[in-house]
Structure formats: structure tokens, C-alpha cells
Design an enzyme around this catalytic site. Sequence first.
Site, mmCIF file in Angstrom:
data_model
loop_
_atom_site.group_PDB
_atom_site.id
_atom_site.type_symbol
_atom_site.label_atom_id
_atom_site.label_comp_id
_atom_site.label_asym_id
_atom_site.label_seq_id
_atom_site.Cartn_x
_atom_site.Cartn_y
_atom_site.Cartn_z
ATOM 1 N N GLU A 127 -8.345 49.758 61.269
ATOM 2 C CA GLU A 127 -9.286 48.736 61.698
ATOM 3 C C GLU A 127 -8.993 47.373 61.071
ATOM 4 O O GLU A 127 -8.992 46.358 61.743
ATOM 5 C CB GLU A 127 -10.714 49.188 61.350
ATOM 6 C CG GLU A 127 -11.808 48.212 61.719
ATOM 7 C CD GLU A 127 -12.015 48.090 63.227
ATOM 8 O OE1 GLU A 127 -11.306 48.779 63.975
ATOM 9 O OE2 GLU A 127 -12.865 47.280 63.631
ATOM 10 N N ASP A 128 -8.736 47.365 59.773
ATOM 11 C CA ASP A 128 -8.756 46.090 59.042
ATOM 12 C C ASP A 128 -7.390 45.551 58.605
ATOM 13 O O ASP A 128 -7.316 44.478 58.019
ATOM 14 C CB ASP A 128 -9.616 46.235 57.768
ATOM 15 C CG ASP A 128 -11.066 46.524 58.105
ATOM 16 O OD1 ASP A 128 -11.470 46.179 59.224
ATOM 17 O OD2 ASP A 128 -11.773 47.094 57.260
#
Length: 722
Positions: free
Chosen positions: A77-78
Site C-alpha cells: 500500500e505505502d
Amino acid sequence: MNELYNKLIEKIKSYNKTCDFSLIKTAYDTAVLAHSGQNRKSGEPYVCHPLSVAIILAEMELDCDSIVAAILHDTIEDTKFGHEEIKNIFGEQIVSLVEGVTKLGKIPYSTKEEQQVENLRKMFLAMAKDIRVILIKLADRLHNIRTLASLSDEKRRAKAWETLEVYAPLAHRLGIFKIKTELEDLSLKYLDPIGYNDIKSHIEKLNDERKEYIKSITETVENKLSEMGIKFVISGRTKNIYSTYKKMYAQNKSIEEIYDLFAIRVIVDSVADCYAVLGMVHELFKPIPGRFKDYIAMPKPNAYQSLHSTMIGTLGTPFEIQIRTWEMHRTAEFGIAAHWKYKEGKSGLTDLDNKLSWVRQLIEIQKETTDAQEFMKSIKIDLFADEVFVFTPKGDVINLPAGSNPIDFAFAIHSAVGNKMMGAKVNGKIVPIDHTLLNGDIVEVLTSSSVHGPSFDWLKIAKTSQARNKINQWFKKEKREENIIKGKETIEKELKKYSVPYNQVFTPEFIESIVKRFSMTSFEDVLSAIGYGAISISKITPKIKDEINKLQKTDEKIPIIKEYTPKNKKGNNGIIVEGIENCLVRLSKCCNPVPGDKIIGYITRGRGVSVHRKDCQNISFLESIKDEATRIIKVYWANMQNASYTADIQIVSQDRNGLLSEITMVFSEYKIPLRAVNAKTTKDNIAIVQISLEVLSTQQLENLTKRLLRISGVYKITRVNQ
Ligand code: MN
């Protein structure tokens, strides 16, 4: 950072010596690299978060893959690390766990009513696919809520609500009491700090006051147990703050009235020992009637097992005792994550609980053949394989059967939405109307006031009977008049193939049998259904053929009446009855024959001869009945002047201004009196005008009809037969 890592390794070693520690190390190095330069709001390096999440899972003694996935859970995700990188290093299993966690993180949440929240929880389970994804997500949320302090007040409250409404109940459902209570207490702390601190200090105060008292009870029990030779561990437990809070507010109780605020917990080796301990404490102290609960014989839906009993101690203050085995204790703490036993549950469970108990049975079966570590890997949640959960743009969860598309969605929202639908967007993109919806999709229905209703094809595309019913309803209601006309035309077209007039086949009897055949309430419903295609003409054709065959046979058998002498001698309405003079003759109201119509008479019982049009349905009906057929008699029009007759016609036209006045102009032009006019317009701008009029002959009616057909927009005129 390293400290946390070492703590994790120590923890894993304490329960799983065979874990692939080099893989854990690689995961750690990958996470450090991926999150390098990222800091949490608190200022510490980001990687501390996934490490802490992994430690929580290690405390639950989860398998190696779960720990690795936990360390990596925020990478996809990041960070710049994507699906491919993680898959190449760690393999398919782990990348699917990480992606599962990422997907759950994207489910939007806002405060909702209970049903919505329940759907949201189901959506979580449905999307997770693998139970370990939920466990990682719960641990992730637990660590986030532990470190909530550095966020803004508004964000904290939002996270706390979500935790309380979605995550804590899920932890409860899965029986992970340890995570559940911590999630609840921390959420409450942010949502109602005053209430939280109030109860906390109360409990601490009471704890202090009762310390000696509890100690004396504990010692009494300890001594007795040693005497009995039972191996045990005894401890005190305080009810968690949120449960106390809920009980105080929900049941309007003061803190002193909560009997199970303090409990003494005895953990022993066997079930037999549990009951032995219970018998012993019931001898030592006075039990409060109705407060004994045997959750060993009757486990809670989440598989919790223990014996609970409330007793009066030496000072007259009630206290609770909880007795369980070590295995039950682990189940109570870690629920589905523990290696546990399942026994037949009680009825009255919610749907979700029922489905989860099915998981427990599965676990039970698997447990016989594999150990806990193994089965954790193989369990896939397939609780909601037949359902799909999607969002409205406002964030409401709509629960549909799997395979549903935007049409089903639109009609699930409201018929008014479906009826005005011109298209749909899924996750912001326009999609075809038969696009299959997936869990977590955000679906937006595009509506337009210029849409006149659902398309007929949708009946085939819609997956839910709810949508199909509503589409059918629309066609039935909104276009009823047109559908009836269309249906009748379809039938007439079919009859042309056999060159039989409509009224001869469609007798009242035949009509009734058709209405029955399709379980409808009226023939108009049948016509309308044929008109909009719900009933195919091919379903009626065989019946029509049968009827025609029957007609051809009975035709020859219709007997002809030779003589009849009526008693009554009054008027004859311009009708000559064959073989009879001066009998009472009435023009029947069902078909309103006018001079020129082909007519036939029927000898009534005591009311003279009634005259019908030859094509009247009632006459065809009477002819078909053996006894009645003999009462049919030939009649003719006498050459009468100045007698007028009532006829009903229906004009179908494009609706437009001045239509009615033009129609009435024609009537005055022909000097034909109007008796009644009834006009209506359908949604599609079709005007249907019913007119009762007085004419002298069929010839006059024909002329009138021809003239009316010349009015612009008028395309059909029919003689109405009641
Ligand atoms: Mn996280």
C-alpha cells in the site's frame, strides 16, 4: 527497532522452533528498506508498526506465514514495493495475505445503523478469504489504536468508532477475547474519556477496598484445592472497562450492582476437575440462585467455555468465580486462532454466528488429522461465497447475491432508481449494465428523468428475482393499456393463421381457462403479459388450436329451434324473431347491437328474446353449453326508421392539443349524440378515448369511423365489446 525485532524472535521461539527464521529476517530487512524514510505520526520509524503487529500475532502463536505477512502488511500500500516484488521474494501465499490485508484497509467506514454495520462485518469476512487476513488486520488495528494519541481528536474519534463497531465485534465473534477487550477499552477512552476514567478510577478504588477480601477468598479456595490434590492456577480478573460501561448504561446499574466486576479465575487440567472445583466452592460459599452458567456443556457461539457462578462471600459482597481448563483458557483468549474444541452450539444464533460455527466444525474435522499450525494455513473463509457486498456512494452496504450487476443494485436501492437508470459507474468508471459486481465495489447508478422506464432486455440480464419482479411490475403498471392492445393484436395475428374470428375462439369459458392457466386475476392481465412479453404467444397457441378443433366439431351439432310461443306480447325493438310474432325482444347490453350488425337471438327464461351481435362472446359461450344452445334462435332487423342504438368505440391516438375537440367536432358534423366520453393519456403520450354514442345503423357507424380515422394522430378505432 532491533529491540522489537529481537522481542519478536524470542516470542516465536517460545512456541515454534521450526519457524523459518531466515524468512522472518528477510521480511524484516525488506520492511526496513521499504519503509526507510517513513515515520509514524509519533516520530518513530514506520517499521516499528509492522513489527509490533507481528509481535501481537506471535503472542497468539500464529504460524510463520502470518508473521511474515504482518511484517510486510503495509508495503504494497505505502511503498514502492509492489505485488510482483513481494511475490518474487516471498511467494504466492504471503503476497495474497498481504494483499488481503491491504484490501480490507480500503473498506470505507462511516457511522451507520446496526444492520449496515452487520453487513460491513460480513463484508470483512467475505473479502478476507483467509482467516489469517482478519487476524493480521485485527492486530494491525490493535496496534494503531494503541498508538492513536498522536492523531487529531477528530481522526481519533472516527477510528475509535470504527474499531468499536466493526473490529471489536469481529474479534468477539472469532472469540479473540484478548484483542476484543483491549480494542473496546482503548476506543472508549477516546470516545468518552470522562466515562472511561470514571469507571477506571471506580474499579481501582473498589479493587483497593476489596483487595483483602478477595485475598481471603482466594486463600480459602487455594487451601481447599491443595487439600483435594487438584493441580490449579488461581488468579483474580477485573471486568474490562467497556463491558462495565455498557452494563451500567444499558441496564442502568450502579457500579456496585455489577456482580461480575471482580472474578476469581481457576484454571485446572481437566473438565472433571472443573466440576469438582465448582462443587467445592458451592460448599464453601453461598451461591446466588440463577447466576450459575455452564458454558462447558453449552459453549457460547464464539466457542467460549467456562463455568461461571456468583457467590456471597464472608462479608456479604457477591463475587464471581470462573472455572476452566487450560485449553478453554486459550480458546477464551485467542478464539479462532487457538487450537480448540467445538461442541454443539445452542440455537438462536445470528446468521453470522451460524456461519462461524460452521468454521468451527471445519476446524474440528481438520484438527483430527493435522496440527493447529497446519490447519491455520489451509483454512479459507468461504462463508459468503453466494453473496456480494457493495457500497452506495454514500457508504451504505448493499448485500446482493453473487454475480449481481448494476441492474440488481439499482432495484435493490429502489424501484424509482432502477426505473430511471441510464447507466452505472463502478469505482468511478462507467461500466456496461451487465458488469459483475465484486465485494467492496462502490456502485453509482446514473439516472435521468428522460428515461421512461427499464429496458425489456433487463429482465434477462438481472440476476435477482427482486429486480426482475420490479421490472415486471413496471411493465405491468406503466404500460398496461398499450400492453393490453399489443397483447390482443398478437393474438389476432396468431388467429389470422387459422382464419378464425377472435370472438369465436375466445369465449368466456376459454378466456377463464387461460386466466387460470397463467394464475392471473383477469384476462386483461394475460393480454398485458403477452403485450410486454412475459407470456409468449407460443404458450397459448396449442390451447387455441385445441379450441378451434373443438369448435369445428360442435358447429355441426348446434340444434336449431323450430317453434316457440312466448307469453309476452310487448314491443319488439325493430327485430323480427324467426317463427315467432309479437314476443318481447330486448337488445342485449353486453354487445349493444345496432341495425346492420349480424345478430342472433337467445330465448331467456321468462324475459323474452335477447338479441346479441353474432360475434358477442356471451353468445359463443351459450352456444357452447348443450342445454343453452337449444335456446338460440335466428333474428333479423326489421326496416326501422328513427330508432337509435348505443355503441361504444375506443379511439387510440397520438396525444396532442385539440384532439378531443376535433373528435367532438366530427360527432356534431354527423349529428351523432355522445353519451359518454372517457379519455386518458399513457406515459408514452398515447391518448385512449372511449366514447359511448347513439347511432342509427352500422352503416352510419362505419362512416363515422372512417371520418374519425382521418383526424391527424388517430391510428386505431375499435368497437368495444364489454
Ligand atoms: Mn498497518
